[in-house]
Design a protein around this motif. Structure first.
Motif, PDB file in Angstrom:
ATOM      1  N   MET A   1      38.126 -22.227  25.813  1.00 38.45           N
ATOM      2  CA  MET A   1      38.581 -22.323  27.193  1.00 38.45           C
ATOM      3  C   MET A   1      37.609 -23.218  27.965  1.00 38.45           C
ATOM      4  O   MET A   1      36.444 -23.317  27.621  1.00 38.45           O
ATOM      5  CB  MET A   1      38.671 -20.949  27.834  1.00 38.45           C
ATOM      6  CG  MET A   1      39.794 -20.100  27.256  1.00 38.45           C
ATOM      7  SD  MET A   1      40.120 -18.583  28.176  1.00 38.45           S
ATOM      8  CE  MET A   1      40.799 -19.210  29.674  1.00 38.45           C
ATOM      9  N   LEU A   2      38.132 -23.815  29.035  1.00 30.73           N
ATOM     10  CA  LEU A   2      37.338 -24.733  29.849  1.00 30.73           C
ATOM     11  C   LEU A   2      37.608 -24.471  31.324  1.00 30.73           C
ATOM     12  O   LEU A   2      38.765 -24.392  31.739  1.00 30.73           O
ATOM     13  CB  LEU A   2      37.704 -26.179  29.513  1.00 30.73           C
ATOM     14  CG  LEU A   2      37.098 -27.242  30.419  1.00 30.73           C
ATOM     15  CD1 LEU A   2      35.651 -27.499  30.017  1.00 30.73           C
ATOM     16  CD2 LEU A   2      37.890 -28.521  30.336  1.00 30.73           C
ATOM     17  N   ARG A   3      36.538 -24.345  32.104  1.00 36.55           N
ATOM     18  CA  ARG A   3      36.676 -24.204  33.556  1.00 36.55           C
ATOM     19  C   ARG A   3      37.052 -25.568  34.120  1.00 36.55           C
ATOM     20  O   ARG A   3      36.299 -26.523  33.994  1.00 36.55           O
ATOM     21  CB  ARG A   3      35.372 -23.721  34.170  1.00 36.55           C
ATOM     22  CG  ARG A   3      35.444 -23.587  35.674  1.00 36.55           C
ATOM     23  CD  ARG A   3      34.071 -23.151  36.212  1.00 36.55           C
ATOM     24  NE  ARG A   3      34.065 -23.193  37.639  1.00 36.55           N
ATOM     25  CZ  ARG A   3      33.637 -24.241  38.360  1.00 36.55           C
ATOM     26  NH1 ARG A   3      33.174 -25.320  37.764  1.00 36.55           N
ATOM     27  NH2 ARG A   3      33.648 -24.205  39.666  1.00 36.55           N
ATOM     28  N   LEU A   4      38.219 -25.650  34.738  1.00 37.50           N
ATOM     29  CA  LEU A   4      38.709 -26.918  35.267  1.00 37.50           C
ATOM     30  C   LEU A   4      38.228 -27.160  36.690  1.00 37.50           C
ATOM     31  O   LEU A   4      37.683 -28.204  37.003  1.00 37.50           O
ATOM     32  CB  LEU A   4      40.240 -26.954  35.208  1.00 37.50           C
ATOM     33  CG  LEU A   4      40.908 -28.228  35.685  1.00 37.50           C
ATOM     34  CD1 LEU A   4      40.566 -29.384  34.754  1.00 37.50           C
ATOM     35  CD2 LEU A   4      42.417 -28.041  35.760  1.00 37.50           C
ATOM     36  N   THR A   5      38.427 -26.186  37.579  1.00 37.25           N
ATOM     37  CA  THR A   5      38.079 -26.363  38.979  1.00 37.25           C
ATOM     38  C   THR A   5      38.089 -25.032  39.712  1.00 37.25           C
ATOM     39  O   THR A   5      38.556 -24.026  39.188  1.00 37.25           O
ATOM     40  CB  THR A   5      39.070 -27.343  39.664  1.00 37.25           C
ATOM     41  OG1 THR A   5      38.598 -27.681  40.960  1.00 37.25           O
ATOM     42  CG2 THR A   5      40.462 -26.761  39.758  1.00 37.25           C
ATOM     43  N   GLN A   6      37.589 -25.056  40.940  1.00 36.22           N
ATOM     44  CA  GLN A   6      37.703 -23.904  41.835  1.00 36.22           C
ATOM     45  C   GLN A   6      38.813 -24.199  42.828  1.00 36.22           C
ATOM     46  O   GLN A   6      39.046 -25.352  43.199  1.00 36.22           O
ATOM     47  CB  GLN A   6      36.410 -23.681  42.615  1.00 36.22           C
ATOM     48  CG  GLN A   6      35.289 -23.092  41.800  1.00 36.22           C
ATOM     49  CD  GLN A   6      34.067 -22.816  42.652  1.00 36.22           C
ATOM     50  OE1 GLN A   6      33.661 -23.638  43.457  1.00 36.22           O
ATOM     51  NE2 GLN A   6      33.478 -21.650  42.462  1.00 36.22           N
ATOM     52  N   ALA A   7      39.480 -23.174  43.274  1.00 33.04           N
ATOM     53  CA  ALA A   7      40.537 -23.298  44.281  1.00 33.04           C
ATOM     54  C   ALA A   7      40.026 -22.702  45.594  1.00 33.04           C
ATOM     55  O   ALA A   7      39.174 -21.810  45.584  1.00 33.04           O
ATOM     56  CB  ALA A   7      41.791 -22.560  43.824  1.00 33.04           C
ATOM     57  N   PRO A   8      40.546 -23.177  46.731  1.00 32.90           N
ATOM     58  CA  PRO A   8      40.067 -22.647  48.013  1.00 32.90           C
ATOM     59  C   PRO A   8      40.495 -21.209  48.275  1.00 32.90           C
ATOM     60  O   PRO A   8      39.851 -20.498  49.028  1.00 32.90           O
ATOM     61  CB  PRO A   8      40.682 -23.601  49.036  1.00 32.90           C
ATOM     62  CG  PRO A   8      41.851 -24.218  48.349  1.00 32.90           C
ATOM     63  CD  PRO A   8      41.503 -24.251  46.892  1.00 32.90           C
ATOM     64  N   ASP A   9      41.585 -20.776  47.639  1.00 36.47           N
ATOM     65  CA  ASP A   9      42.060 -19.407  47.820  1.00 36.47           C
ATOM     66  C   ASP A   9      42.972 -19.030  46.656  1.00 36.47           C
ATOM     67  O   ASP A   9      43.338 -19.871  45.838  1.00 36.47           O
ATOM     68  CB  ASP A   9      42.781 -19.233  49.172  1.00 36.47           C
ATOM     69  CG  ASP A   9      43.916 -20.216  49.360  1.00 36.47           C
ATOM     70  OD1 ASP A   9      44.783 -20.325  48.467  1.00 36.47           O
ATOM     71  OD2 ASP A   9      43.945 -20.884  50.407  1.00 36.47           O
ATOM     72  N   ILE A  10      43.361 -17.766  46.589  1.00 42.82           N
ATOM     73  CA  ILE A  10      44.152 -17.273  45.460  1.00 42.82           C
ATOM     74  C   ILE A  10      45.557 -17.879  45.438  1.00 42.82           C
ATOM     75  O   ILE A  10      46.114 -18.110  44.362  1.00 42.82           O
ATOM     76  CB  ILE A  10      44.196 -15.723  45.450  1.00 42.82           C
ATOM     77  CG1 ILE A  10      44.794 -15.208  44.142  1.00 42.82           C
ATOM     78  CG2 ILE A  10      44.931 -15.180  46.642  1.00 42.82           C
ATOM     79  CD1 ILE A  10      43.987 -15.551  42.915  1.00 42.82           C
ATOM     80  N   ALA A  11      46.114 -18.173  46.606  1.00 43.69           N
ATOM     81  CA  ALA A  11      47.458 -18.767  46.640  1.00 43.69           C
ATOM     82  C   ALA A  11      47.454 -20.150  45.996  1.00 43.69           C
ATOM     83  O   ALA A  11      48.332 -20.473  45.185  1.00 43.69           O
ATOM     84  CB  ALA A  11      47.968 -18.847  48.081  1.00 43.69           C
TER      85      ALA A  11
END
Length: 101
Positions: free
Chosen positions: A1-11
Motif C-alpha cells: 500500500m502507498l499513502r497518496l495524499t491527505q484530504a482536507p476533510d472526510i467528505a
C-alpha cells in the motif's frame, strides 16, 4: 500500500477514494476518525489520508486527482435578477429563480 495524499476533510477523502476506485485504482481512506482528536494532536496528523492498494497506480492516481481539481466550473447569469451564479447551483442564491434550460 502507498499513502497518496491527505484530504482536507472526510467528505473530500471519500469523494477522491470513490473517484480512484471507479478508475480501476483500488484505494482506501485512513485516519477518518482522527478529527475527534484535533486539539490533542497536531492538525496535520488528524487529516484523513488516501491510500492506494497498488503503489504502481500512484502516477496515474495523482494525474486523475489533478484533473479533478481543475474541472471547469459552470457559470450562468440569473434571468430574473442578473446575479452571476457559479458552481453546481441550479437555483439563484439571490432570488431563488431556477437556472435557465
Amino acid at each position: 500500500m502507498l499513502r497518496l495524499t491527505q484530504a482536507p476533510d472526510i467528505a473530500m477523502a471519500a469523494l477522491w477514494r470513490d473517484l480512484l476506485c471507479e478508475a480501476g485504482m483500488p484505494a482506501s481512506v485512513q485516519r477518518q476518525h482522527l478529527g475527534a482528536a484535533a486539539g490533542h494532536l497536531p492538525p496535520g496528523e488528524c487529516l484523513p489520508e488516501i491510500w492506494l492498494t497498488y503503489p504502481e497506480h500512484a502516477e496515474r492516481a495523482r494525474a486523475l486527482l489533478r484533473e479533478f481539481h481543475h474541472l471547469p466550473q459552470r457559470q450562468w447569469r440569473c434571468h430574473a435578477c442578473g446575479e452571476a451564479i457559479e458552481g453546481g447551483f441550479e437555483q439563484c442564491w439571490n432570488c431563488g429563480a431556477l437556472m435557465p434550460q
